[in-house]
Design a protein around this motif. Structure first.
Motif, PDB file in Angstrom:
ATOM      1  N   SER A 147      52.851  24.587 -46.256  1.00 51.31           N
ATOM      2  CA  SER A 147      52.996  26.019 -45.968  1.00 51.31           C
ATOM      3  C   SER A 147      51.697  26.772 -46.224  1.00 51.31           C
ATOM      4  O   SER A 147      51.305  27.655 -45.446  1.00 51.31           O
ATOM      5  CB  SER A 147      54.131  26.607 -46.819  1.00 51.31           C
ATOM      6  OG  SER A 147      55.357  25.952 -46.552  1.00 51.31           O
ATOM      7  N   ARG A 168      46.580  30.216 -39.912  1.00 58.41           N
ATOM      8  CA  ARG A 168      47.055  31.357 -39.126  1.00 58.41           C
ATOM      9  C   ARG A 168      46.192  32.588 -39.326  1.00 58.41           C
ATOM     10  O   ARG A 168      46.098  33.449 -38.428  1.00 58.41           O
ATOM     11  CB  ARG A 168      48.505  31.665 -39.497  1.00 58.41           C
ATOM     12  CG  ARG A 168      49.170  32.671 -38.580  1.00 58.41           C
ATOM     13  CD  ARG A 168      50.636  32.812 -38.900  1.00 58.41           C
ATOM     14  NE  ARG A 168      51.287  33.704 -37.951  1.00 58.41           N
ATOM     15  CZ  ARG A 168      52.587  33.984 -37.969  1.00 58.41           C
ATOM     16  NH1 ARG A 168      53.369  33.432 -38.902  1.00 58.41           N
ATOM     17  NH2 ARG A 168      53.107  34.800 -37.081  1.00 58.41           N
ATOM     18  N   GLY A 169      45.537  32.688 -40.451  1.00 53.68           N
ATOM     19  CA  GLY A 169      44.690  33.852 -40.705  1.00 53.68           C
ATOM     20  C   GLY A 169      43.352  33.814 -40.003  1.00 53.68           C
ATOM     21  O   GLY A 169      42.595  34.795 -40.065  1.00 53.68           O
ATOM     22  N   TYR A 207      49.383  26.089 -43.409  1.00 53.02           N
ATOM     23  CA  TYR A 207      49.779  26.806 -42.194  1.00 53.02           C
ATOM     24  C   TYR A 207      49.302  28.258 -42.227  1.00 53.02           C
ATOM     25  O   TYR A 207      48.732  28.768 -41.250  1.00 53.02           O
ATOM     26  CB  TYR A 207      51.296  26.738 -42.039  1.00 53.02           C
ATOM     27  CG  TYR A 207      51.842  27.604 -40.939  1.00 53.02           C
ATOM     28  CD1 TYR A 207      51.782  27.192 -39.617  1.00 53.02           C
ATOM     29  CD2 TYR A 207      52.415  28.843 -41.224  1.00 53.02           C
ATOM     30  CE1 TYR A 207      52.283  27.989 -38.596  1.00 53.02           C
ATOM     31  CE2 TYR A 207      52.918  29.643 -40.216  1.00 53.02           C
ATOM     32  CZ  TYR A 207      52.849  29.215 -38.912  1.00 53.02           C
ATOM     33  OH  TYR A 207      53.335  30.024 -37.895  1.00 53.02           O
ATOM     34  N   HIS A 208      49.527  28.939 -43.338  1.00 49.71           N
ATOM     35  CA  HIS A 208      49.127  30.346 -43.431  1.00 49.71           C
ATOM     36  C   HIS A 208      47.607  30.490 -43.495  1.00 49.71           C
ATOM     37  O   HIS A 208      47.052  31.497 -43.019  1.00 49.71           O
ATOM     38  CB  HIS A 208      49.776  30.994 -44.652  1.00 49.71           C
ATOM     39  CG  HIS A 208      51.258  31.173 -44.500  1.00 49.71           C
ATOM     40  ND1 HIS A 208      51.814  32.117 -43.654  1.00 49.71           N
ATOM     41  CD2 HIS A 208      52.308  30.508 -45.062  1.00 49.71           C
ATOM     42  CE1 HIS A 208      53.138  32.055 -43.708  1.00 49.71           C
ATOM     43  NE2 HIS A 208      53.463  31.085 -44.560  1.00 49.71           N
ATOM     44  N   VAL A 250      50.691  26.946 -35.198  1.00 50.45           N
ATOM     45  CA  VAL A 250      50.209  28.329 -35.110  1.00 50.45           C
ATOM     46  C   VAL A 250      50.129  28.769 -33.653  1.00 50.45           C
ATOM     47  O   VAL A 250      50.472  29.909 -33.296  1.00 50.45           O
ATOM     48  CB  VAL A 250      48.837  28.470 -35.812  1.00 50.45           C
ATOM     49  CG1 VAL A 250      48.208  29.823 -35.521  1.00 50.45           C
ATOM     50  CG2 VAL A 250      48.991  28.274 -37.311  1.00 50.45           C
TER      51      VAL A 250
END
Length: 592
Positions: free
Chosen positions: A179, A186-187, A182-183, A262
């Motif tokens: 997780s 994504r940023g 992933y974030h 993403v």
């Protein structure tokens, strides 16, 4: 005087009449006699004879060309394609080849895809059972007594090493937070993610090209005959290197899956579009290069591996998204258009790429049947009793597909997405495992049957019974007693035996096992004469050296080649054979 002048006038009239007859138009009489269709000397224009065109052509040369005459000539001129029949026939065959490419290519892709599925399911189904059998042998060894020079067979040692690598890498993957990764991805901006994805693809090829070498080095170091027990210490650094390789490669594939996730979850789908357009950039980089049959075979294997890896990545993305939406089936239909678009673009790019490569390099569509037969030959040969490698390793060498890192990541994702609690859940897991085993067995049986058909259709059965070539390390050793006892063929050359009557190794208690490897590698040599030197070829008597004045450069080169290849068998396939192509040049996508 009057008579002479009249005679001159009559002669002049006769000369003028004769001149008029010579200048008479050839079609005047034909027009009166209604035989205009028989005029062979008149030019044909679009199926009829144009008399007006002939009249215009036979006018005085001093007349200036007119625009009307040019337009009329352009509208009425004709030509014949049969004058260059070979050229147009070749062009038509190219069109037919391009139309056959999608069908032949997809046959190869489907067969290779199920080969990868078989090697991938082997890790989850049969490998744990083989590891349990090897551990059971170790535990029951003190009770049954030790007989022989090995605690375990070489294949069992390799299975134990694979099992330990899977367990250690899976335990190390628990410390990687999916997780958070992933974030973090994504940023980032869209362009940066596009660059990251391209870098990950290049890194995946580099890891695959070097990873199987690391695993092969580990397997050989652990199973090679050793004179002293302290030599087994060399297995430890190879094992540590293999564990770190599988762990790093699994993290690399996890980053790829996160980037793709993403792209699926972005609102405007711009990143997914950019990533799909990257597949079409691949056409530009490969279509306009020179390809031979062997290079195209390498690229086809690489495409099979990439397609299977893409499908596994899509499966991971769907599992992660379904977990986030509490396994709502309605969300699966939301993901379906994007998944279908990615799969369609992958298939379309492969078809376009192969169609134009075969067109530009004059390669027929029948070559894909040869590629399929070569892959089938690997499968059939790995099922033999004297096989030198496991089938999953053979697929890894041929296609560059290494199932261990992908299996570690898939187990990690499934364990994090699916919570197993209670006896009913464990019963479902056991039933699911039995289903995977059934699928693996069914897939293996169908593939083996198809492979036998392809090998027989390609007339490659004789190669299955050929003895493998000797290693360079054992080429300088003296032949063993088994070699001397073997009967030579009448022709003096090595002959392929369809059904070997003598074993390749001495009889031993473990010789009946399927996992037994032939220990005396010198048995693979053809019989040598007792009075011949080891440096001379085994199938030719020693010849006296030629006279110095008769030596030519080509003859000396042949003698050097014979001296270097004295230890090799005569039936060994050439370098350009498709069976000799492995993944050493496939994974790097290098074109020689």
């Amino acid at each position: 005087m009057a008579d002479s002048s009249g005679t001159e006038l009559s002669e002049e009239k006769e000369a003028e009449t004769e001149l008029r007859k010579r200048q008479k138009r050839p079609w005047d009489d034909l027009h009166r006699s209604a035989k205009i269709g028989l005029a062979a000397e008149l030019p044909e224009t679009l199926g009829f004879y144009d008399i007006s065109a002939v009249r215009r052509e036979r006018r005085e040369q001093a007349a200036d060309p007119s625009l009307t005459r040019f337009i009329t000539a352009e509208l009425t001129r004709g030509y014949f394609l049969e004058h260059n029949e070979a050229k147009y026939t070749e062009r038509r065959e190219r069109v037919y080849t391009c139309m056959r490419i999608p069908k032949e290519l997809e046959k190869l892709m489907i067969f290779g895809f199920f080969l990868c599925v078989d090697a991938f399911l082997y890790v989850f189904t049969l490998l744990p059972l083989r590891v349990l059998l090897a551990m059971l042998r170790l535990l029951t060894l003190p009770c049954c007594g030790f007989s022989g020079s090995r605690l375990l067979q070489p294949a069992q040692v390799c299975d134990m090493l694979k099992g330990l690598i899977l367990v250690l890498c899976f335990s190390m993957m628990h410390y990687v937070d999916y997780s958070m990764m992933y974030h973090l991805i994504r940023g980032q901006s869209v362009i940066k993610l596009y660059l990251i994805y391209n870098m990950l693809e290049v890194a995946d090829r580099l890891f695959s090209s070097f990873g199987q070498d690391i695993l092969d080095a580990l397997y050989w170091t652990a199973t090679e005959p050793k004179e002293r027990k302290r030599d087994n210490i060399g297995v430890i650094p190879h094992f540590i290197m293999a564990v770190f390789y599988v762990f790093l490669h699994a993290i690399l594939i996890m980053v790829q899956a996160s980037t793709l996730n993403v792209a699926f979850n972005s609102h405007n789908k711009s990143l997914l579009t950019i990533m799909m357009s990257n597949n079409f950039v691949e056409i530009k980089g490969s279509v306009f290069k020179k390809f031979e049959k062997n290079n195209l075979f390498q690229m086809s294997n690489s495409d099979i591996k990439e397609r299977f890896t893409s499908y596994v990545l899509l499966l991971i993305v769907c599992l992660r998204n379904m977990e986030q939406f509490a396994w709502n089936p309605d969300h699966l239909w939301i993901l379906f258009p994007d998944v279908f678009m990615v799969v369609t673009s992958e298939v379309a790019v492969d078809i376009i790429k192969h169609a134009f490569i075969t067109k530009f390099n004059d390669i027929t569509a029948d070559v894909y049947s040869e590629y399929r037969a070569s892959l089938a030959f690997d499968l059939v040969s790995s099922r033999q009793k004297n096989a030198c490698t496991d089938y999953s390793d053979s697929v890894a060498r041929r296609m560059g597909f290494i199932p261990l890192p992908l299996a570690v990541l898939l187990i990690r994702v499934v364990m994090s997405c699916v919570k197993v609690q209670g006896a009913l859940s464990y019963s479902c897991v056991f039933l699911f495992y039995l289903g995977l085993v059934s699928l693996k067995v069914l897939n293996s049986i169908v593939l083996l049957g198809k492979s036998c058909v392809y090998v027989k259709r390609a007339n490659m059965e004789d190669k299955l019974f050929e003895r493998p070539s000797a290693t360079p390390a054992s080429s300088g050793k003296t032949p063993s007693k088994a070699d001397q006892d073997r009967c030579p063929t009448p022709s003096g050359e090595t002959k392929v035996e369809q059904i070997p009557t003598t074993p390749c190794s001495p009889p031993s208690p473990s010789s009946s096992s399927v996992t037994t490897q032939p220990t005396p590698r010198t048995d693979l040599f053809p019989p040598l004469p007792t009075d011949a030197s080891p440096a001379a070829p085994s199938s030719r008597p020693p010849t006296p050296p030629p006279e110095p004045e008769q030596i030519t450069p080509s003859f000396s080169k042949e003698e050097e080649d014979e001296a270097q290849g004295a230890s090799e068998l005569k039936h060994r396939t050439p370098k350009k054979d498709l069976l000799e192509i492995d993944r050493f040049t496939i994974c790097g996508n290098r074109i020689d």
